[in-house]
Design a protein around this motif. Structure first.
Motif, PDB file in Angstrom:
ATOM      1  N   SER A  20       0.707  -1.288  -0.161  1.00 23.44           N
ATOM      2  CA  SER A  20      -0.068   0.183  -0.006  1.00 23.44           C
ATOM      3  C   SER A  20       0.868   1.143  -0.205  1.00 23.44           C
ATOM      4  N   GLU A  40       2.912   7.262   1.511  1.00 22.15           N
ATOM      5  CA  GLU A  40       2.925   8.552   1.538  1.00 22.15           C
ATOM      6  C   GLU A  40       3.491   8.817   0.009  1.00 22.15           C
ATOM      7  N   HIS A  50       4.956  10.600   7.352  1.00 20.73           N
ATOM      8  CA  HIS A  50       4.531   9.326   7.654  1.00 20.73           C
ATOM      9  C   HIS A  50       5.574   8.756   8.473  1.00 20.73           C
ATOM     10  N   CYS A  78      -3.192  -0.173   9.052  1.00 28.21           N
ATOM     11  CA  CYS A  78      -1.814   0.218   8.373  1.00 28.21           C
ATOM     12  C   CYS A  78      -1.081  -0.690   8.745  1.00 28.21           C
ATOM     13  N   ILE A 132      -7.749   2.914   6.312  1.00 29.63           N
ATOM     14  CA  ILE A 132      -6.995   3.943   6.549  1.00 29.63           C
ATOM     15  C   ILE A 132      -7.009   4.910   5.383  1.00 29.63           C
ATOM     16  N   ASP A 133      -7.556   6.183   5.819  1.00 31.60           N
ATOM     17  CA  ASP A 133      -7.758   7.251   4.675  1.00 31.60           C
ATOM     18  C   ASP A 133      -6.626   7.940   4.551  1.00 31.60           C
ATOM     19  N   ALA A 134      -6.735   8.693   3.178  1.00 32.24           N
ATOM     20  CA  ALA A 134      -5.551   9.732   3.001  1.00 32.24           C
ATOM     21  C   ALA A 134      -5.754  11.137   3.719  1.00 32.24           C
ATOM     22  N   ARG A 186       0.464  13.416   0.233  1.00 34.56           N
ATOM     23  CA  ARG A 186      -0.688  12.964   1.082  1.00 34.56           C
ATOM     24  C   ARG A 186      -0.088  11.827   2.046  1.00 34.56           C
ATOM     25  N   TYR A 216      -0.890   8.357   4.454  1.00 29.30           N
ATOM     26  CA  TYR A 216      -1.831   7.373   4.830  1.00 29.30           C
ATOM     27  C   TYR A 216      -1.629   7.022   6.536  1.00 29.30           C
ATOM     28  N   CYS A 217      -1.867   7.883   7.346  1.00 30.15           N
ATOM     29  CA  CYS A 217      -1.595   7.647   8.720  1.00 30.15           C
ATOM     30  C   CYS A 217      -2.598   8.261   9.502  1.00 30.15           C
TER      31      CYS A 217
END
Lengths: 357, 299, 327
Positions: free
Chosen positions: C230, C233, C246, C283, C301-303, C311, C313-314
């Motif tokens: 995935s 960042e 991130h 995550c 997990i949203d952006a 962006r 993802y954390c």
């Protein structure tokens, strides 16, 4: 290995160098040793087991006559101690003399010249057919891996190597001769037909050399069935091996590169996969060829094919040591030279192997 | 014996140490359709062999029928030249072909393991000598030597087994030697000798599982070859002899009377199914062991 | 103008223990003439992303989602369409130049075969353009190089040949999968410089995949960092490298030897990257993350958009305050 000091630098590189010629020379020397070893194995194994070649080759009444037995033994050197017999044999062998057959009473070399080409002829056709079909089927099998065509081809090729060849011969003969009438029958030519003048000993080739097309086509019609039966086993072996080789090569990075260039799949397979696979496949075909020569023992008898197999059978039953050794040596020689040829081909074709020893 | 290309490939694959063992690999073999078919066929043949007197409709040696009756309701596979029921003979044949083939493989394994073990364990000159001898046997057309030995010993199935063993052992010798050489250089053998365990102990205790697996696979693959050679010698009249109900010898009666198709057909099918079944099993086992194939599947 | 737009890409591979997702819901885009770097440890799904664009996933691999190239949907194209696209529109160079060139074919064959197929060139025309290509990638004595086999070249030279092959049909996009990993450090810089120069000369888009952020810093316009299949960042290269948000990117960049942190110890990230098929939920980095909270293991997990085009993802976004205070 210890260095041999007596060698001059030139001859030394001839034996130890990394080039093609020293390689071939080294391999030829090994081959000679191997063939001598084979005579030794054949000799000692047949000496170790009980069995009286005199009894096997003389009739009942002649065997009961001590004079005849003594004369027979003297004629073939059987009255000598075993080690003398062996040394005599090897001594003759080194001069190109294979000895006299106990069962045919003729020089073994002469016998082989007559019988070997007959077997060579069917084995060559068999291996050619098996190679062409096997490479095609094996490639299809690899490319359709785990799907239906692959499954079918795998089961068929396993069946091919599992069939008792003598039974395949019998069944094929029954179907194609007796039921369908397609095959002409047993032997190499029609009964009473005149064989072409011997050049190679292979009737088709000799007839063509002689310009006798009728005899040539007749010879082909007679050899087709035994050759195809012999091909079944080799076909199974080559198909399976091709599948494995192609699968192995398909996993190489360079095949992925070829595909990433957008080449059509058939070009990828032909140029990038089969070319390297072919070397390995030819190796196997070479080895398969040698084993076909020996395997023909089991079918020549069904087709009354007067070849090496029948001769080997007669020699074995007659405990005819010179005959057995002659057959063994000719098959082993083919086997060894097939391997040598393939190794040489490898070095010539594969540029990467040139650099390494 | 001329090494069949198949055997060559097997040797190569078997000698290569398996990357990951255990974990599902051996279990999944029994989920392979080919292996299941193979096991079923072997199961049927073993059952038939063990319970032959109950399974067979007639006495295999009784000559009480007419000769050459084609397959019919009374004689599913017909009768032969000597008025005997072929089905019963094929059933009793399983009692000859299967055990003798297995015996042959076991004998070859024992000899091959000893030679290969000595060769790999002692190395050096012993190894070189033994391996040259093995090479010679490899280059030797096995069936021809086997024929000569069988002829000298006299036609009898026991002698055919001895004759073939003489030419069949080198495959095992080469495999065992290769396995030992591979294991010798592996880390855990170095580790166990560092821990002070004796080399003999290492050979017999620590290496055994690594060697027995591939050897077992080779045995499974070679039973089929053994059966083919054994029935081949009998077909030539150098193995089991009449009136013995050996499959190869029965096919040779069919060769004499080839127009009576049933005489040779059914014993041949018996050989084919048994060999095929062993090959199915051996092949599946080999694929499970062969790291390259396994790797290709994972990639 | 957007050349490549990947959205919601998921790649499933068959493993010995069953199917496993090697790439999960990955989205990114690449403009014409842009260089995108995809970074991550081995096993993070970078290569599978590249192969799914090429339609070259390994045996039993499947991709879903959308891959739009030059205005057309590519994913799920017919074999023929892929063939026409590969080498011609998108080409690829691979990690190990020792194995990615065919050992038995001459350089000329390998360099011209796809030109002759895609562009229907004559043998002599293809040879002419092969000579020019070898000159472009700075192979000395192109004429004799054409006659040679790959084994006669060093690793760096082979990679140059591979680049020449990739450029042969003037593709719009070049995917470089770890192009310098297998090479000596001194050779690496040369290859990177060459890629940069080619981009400038040909206005080519490049997607470069690497585990070495150092490679990216000098070369790329945009960076995407992957972990366990995935995105974690992504953002403009300079911004992301100087201000990673991130925790995983922070760790990666802290592990980078660089002049700015002279005198400090290099840091490393504790633990091992997860194996394919055993990716943690939510995550995937949370088991190794110093900032992990309970919600980190709960998907989805949203952006979080940090700034334009940047962006992460954390869900925790632990460095958000630094940023606010700074700006």
């Amino acid at each position: 290995m210890k260095p041999v000091p007596v060698l001059t630098p030139v001859t030394k590189t001839l034996f130890t160098g990394t080039g093609l010629t020293p390689f071939i020379i080294r391999r030829l020397l090994t081959a000679v040793v191997l063939i001598l070893g084979i005579t030794f194995i054949a000799f000692s194994v047949t000496q170790l087991v009980p069995g009286d070649p005199v009894a096997a080759n003389l009739g009942q009444s002649a065997y009961s006559d001590p004079d005849i037995v003594a004369a027979f033994k003297a004629e073939y050197g059987l009255d000598q101690p075993v080690h003398i017999q062996y040394i005599t044999y090897v001594g003759n062998l080194l001069q190109g003399n294979l000895g006299i057959s106990l069962s045919s009473k003729r020089p073994v070399a002469e016998d082989l010249r007559e019988f070997f080409p007959a077997t060579l002829e069917i084995a060559l056709v068999a291996v050619f057919v098996a190679l062409v079909l096997g490479v095609i089927l094996g490639t299809i099998s690899a490319m359709t891996r785990d799907r239906l065509p692959d499954q079918i081809i795998r089961v068929f090729s396993l069946t091919g190597v599992s069939m008792p060849v003598f039974w395949t011969a019998l069944t094929a003969f029954y179907i194609f001769f007796f039921v369908l009438g397609w095959a002409p029958g047993t032997g190499r030519l029609e009964p009473g037909a005149e064989p072409p003048p011997q050049v190679t000993g292979m009737y088709t080739v000799d007839a063509l050399l002689d310009g006798d097309f009728a005899t040539a086509s007749q010879a082909v019609s007679y050899l087709l069935l035994p050759a195809l039966v012999l091909a079944v086993f080799a076909l199974g072996v080559i198909t399976r091996f091709t599948r494995a080789s192609v699968l192995e090569i398909l996993g190489n990075d360079y095949v992925r590169t070829a595909r990433s260039k957008g080449l059509p799949e058939r070009v990828v397979i032909r140029r990038h996969v089969l070319r390297p696979a072919l070397l390995a496949i030819i190796t196997i075909a070479g080895v398969a060829f040698a084993s076909l020569l020996a395997g023909s023992v089991l079918i020549e008898n069904v087709f009354s094919w007067p070849g090496l197999g029948q001769y080997a059978y007669k020699s074995a039953v007659g405990l005819d040591l010179p005959g057995i050794m002659g057959v063994s040596m000719i098959v082993a020689t083919v086997f060894i030279f097939m391997n040598l040829l393939v190794d040489v081909l490898y070095r010539v074709i594969d540029p990467q192997m040139k650099d390494s020893k | 014996m001329i090494l069949s290309p198949n055997t060559r490939k097997t040797l190569k694959a078997l000698e290569t140490p398996t990357e990951k063992k255990g974990k599902g690999s051996t279990n999944s073999i029994w989920r392979q359709p080919l292996a299941i078919v193979g096991l079923t066929i072997i199961g049927v043949w073993v059952f038939v062999a063990v319970f032959a007197p109950w399974v067979a409709p007639y006495d295999p040696y009784s000559q009480e029928f007419d000769k050459f009756i084609p397959p019919s309701a009374e004689h599913w596979m017909g009768t032969d030249e000597l008025n005997r029921d072929i089905l019963s003979r094929v059933i009793y044949g399983a009692r000859i072909s299967l055990p003798y083939s297995i015996l042959l493989v076991v004998l070859s394994t024992i000899i091959g393991t000893i030679v290969g073990g000595v060769s790999g364990f002692f190395g050096g000159r012993v190894d070189a000598t033994l391996m040259r001898i093995t090479d010679m046997f490899f280059a030797f057309p096995g069936i021809i030597l086997a024929m000569a030995v069988a002829a000298a010993l006299g036609p009898e199935i026991r002698n055919a087994v001895i004759a073939i063993t003489i030419v069949a052992w080198p495959v095992y010798a080469r495999l065992v030697r290769g396995l030992i050489l591979n294991s010798k250089s592996s880390d855990y053998v170095t580790a166990s000798s560092l821990l002070g365990s004796s080399s003999i102990r290492t050979l017999f205790v620590d290496l055994r599982p690594n060697i027995s697996g591939p050897v077992f696979v080779l045995m499974a693959l070679e039973v089929g070859t053994a059966l083919l050679l054994l029935s081949g010698l009998s077909f030539l009249g150098l193995g089991a002899t009449p009136p013995s109900a050996e499959w190869g010898a029965m096919v040779s009666m069919g060769a004499v009377n080839f127009d009576r198709w049933w005489v040779g057909l059914f014993p041949g099918i018996a050989i084919l199914t048994a060999v095929l079944a062993f090959n199915f099993i051996g092949d599946t086992l080999r694929d499970a062991l062969d790291p390259r194939t396994a790797k290709a599947l994972r990639d | 103008m957007t050349l490549l737009n990947v959205s919601d890409l998921t790649v499933t591979l068959a493993t010995s223990t069953g199917d496993a997702d090697a790439v999960r819901n990955l989205s990114f885009s690449l403009d014409g003439g842009e260089i995108l770097g995809i970074a991550g440890e081995s096993g993070s799904g970078k290569t599978m992303t590249a192969l799914s664009i090429m339609g070259l996933l390994p045996y039993k691999g499947k991709a879903s989602g959308s891959i739009n190239f030059d205005g057309k949907e590519v994913l799920g194209s017919s074999k023929k369409k892929y063939q026409h696209m590969r080498g011609k529109e998108i080409s690829m160079i691979f990690q190990d130049p020792m194995t990615s060139l065919h050992p038995m074919l001459t350089v000329q064959t390998q360099l011209t075969e796809h030109m002759r197929y895609h562009d229907k060139m004559s043998k002599s025309a293809a040879r002419e353009s092969a000579l020019k290509l070898l000159d472009t990638v700075k192979i000395p004595d192109p004429a004799s190089a054409l006659r040679a086999h790959p084994s006669q070249f060093s690793g760096g030279m082979r990679q140059r040949i591979a680049i020449a092959m990739a450029l042969a049909c003037e593709p719009k996009l070049l995917i470089a999968d770890e192009p310098t990993t297998a090479l000596d450090v001194t050779v690496q810089a040369g290859i990177l410089r060459l890629l940069h120069q080619i981009r400038d000369e040909r206005n080519l888009s490049i997607m470069i995949i690497t585990h070495d952020l150092g490679v990216l810093s000098s070369l790329t316009d945009k960076i995407l960092i992957m972990y366990a299949g995935s995105e974690v960042e992504s953002g403009p290269a300079r911004e992301l490298l100087s201000n990673p948000r991130h925790p995983y990117s922070q760790g990666l960049i802290a592990a980078l030897p660089g002049a700015s942190r002279e005198g400090k110890f290099l840091t490393s990230i504790d633990g091992m990257p997860p194996e394919l098929g055993n990716f943690p939920s939510g995550c995937a980095f949370h088991p190794r993350c110093g900032f992990a909270e309970d919600r980190c293991s709960v998907p989805p997990i949203d952006a979080t958009v940090v700034s334009k085009g940047h962006r992460i993802y954390c869900p925790v976004n632990p460095f958000a305050h630094d940023r606010v205070e700074q700006s």
